[in-house]
Design an enzyme around this catalytic site. Sequence first.
Site, PDB file in Angstrom:
ATOM      1  N   HIS A 158       0.817  -1.225   0.000  1.00  0.00           N
ATOM      2  CA  HIS A 158       0.000   0.000   0.000  1.00  0.00           C
ATOM      3  C   HIS A 158       0.850   1.273   0.000  1.00  0.00           C
ATOM      4  O   HIS A 158       0.299   2.380  -0.037  1.00  0.00           O
ATOM      5  CB  HIS A 158      -0.935   0.023   1.212  1.00  0.00           C
ATOM      6  N   ASP A 193      -2.996 -10.588  -2.489  1.00  0.00           N
ATOM      7  CA  ASP A 193      -3.481 -10.135  -1.186  1.00  0.00           C
ATOM      8  C   ASP A 193      -4.984  -9.853  -1.256  1.00  0.00           C
ATOM      9  O   ASP A 193      -5.527  -9.552  -2.329  1.00  0.00           O
ATOM     10  CB  ASP A 193      -2.729  -8.852  -0.809  1.00  0.00           C
ATOM     11  N   HIS A 195      -6.403  -7.234  -0.240  1.00  0.00           N
ATOM     12  CA  HIS A 195      -6.571  -5.829  -0.606  1.00  0.00           C
ATOM     13  C   HIS A 195      -5.771  -5.498  -1.859  1.00  0.00           C
ATOM     14  O   HIS A 195      -4.690  -6.049  -2.072  1.00  0.00           O
ATOM     15  CB  HIS A 195      -6.111  -4.918   0.537  1.00  0.00           C
TER      16      HIS A 195
END
Length: 342
Positions: A158, A193, A195
Amino acid sequence: MKAYFADEQKRHDPTFFLSSGAPQPNPEQPERAERLLSGARAAGLEILRPGNHGLGPISAIHSPEYIDFLQRIYERWQRIDGASAEVIPNIHPIARTGSYPASAVGQAGYHMADTSCPISRDTWDSACWSAWTAVSSADAVLSGDAWSYALCRPPGHHAFRDVAGGFCYFNNSAIAAQRLRKSADRVAIVDVDLHHGNGTQGVFYERNDVLTVSIHADPVRFYPFFWGHADERGEGLGLGYNLNLPLPRKSDDDAFLEALSMALRRVEAFAPDAIVVALGLDAFEGDPFGGLSVSTPGFVRIAEAIASLRRPTVIVQEGGYLCDALGGNLTAFLNGFGTVQG
């Protein structure tokens, strides 16, 4: 095969976490590393300490402005009268095209996408060792290993070039991919993942030497919300070099494997010289985030499918949070990968 991890990665111990406006215990805990280490050992991997590679591999991905911020912000924050124990942003710019703030509070808002990446005394050190873990794992593959595993904690996918977010500070998967570019003309990143790997996408969005592919819970109602939609295909030279495959909530093994088949067709069309797997185990049906419903045997199938490409591969740990099956899920993935890749 080899796995890399440094004990310094466990020092980062965040406490602040805000979910839907309510304070919760931060799920990115040092105990994750212990359980993942057990999983790697159960798969027969040799655990090695990474080298200290300095800031060079990190600055190949992240801006010097951002690196300086992460290195100094905790000390600066402590000089603020009444400041919180951890660096937590309370203001964010609507756009990041204006002037750069001088204050610690302003810079925290500028460089931190959300409140889930608090910075404490040990964050800088742990984040550096996490990045160096990815570098050492990439170097093992560059030296001839068929594959290696980087137990990166804190995770990284991220993190943008100059923004932390979602438990992530340095983008370990991007750092590994850039390191592989020393001898690989083309590198593919396959992110499995729960996300979307929004930071990784952002880093390479205008590049055609690194293909980014992400399978994840549909962000229309799930973190990171603003990235990860199917129409995001890259820009400029990178147009057509980014593929997002969002899945409905609670999608099971078969749905995930169907999306993975599409992802791997795109990877084969790109013909990479090496692959980075951004391995999130939080797609598990029993993970605390509860977004998807992949089973433990499902991780074996995912690993086997990726390994069937038979490319030099760096497996970089991303998410996967505290539940009884966390270590076992890693063992399942690594065993599945090793069975095919050797």
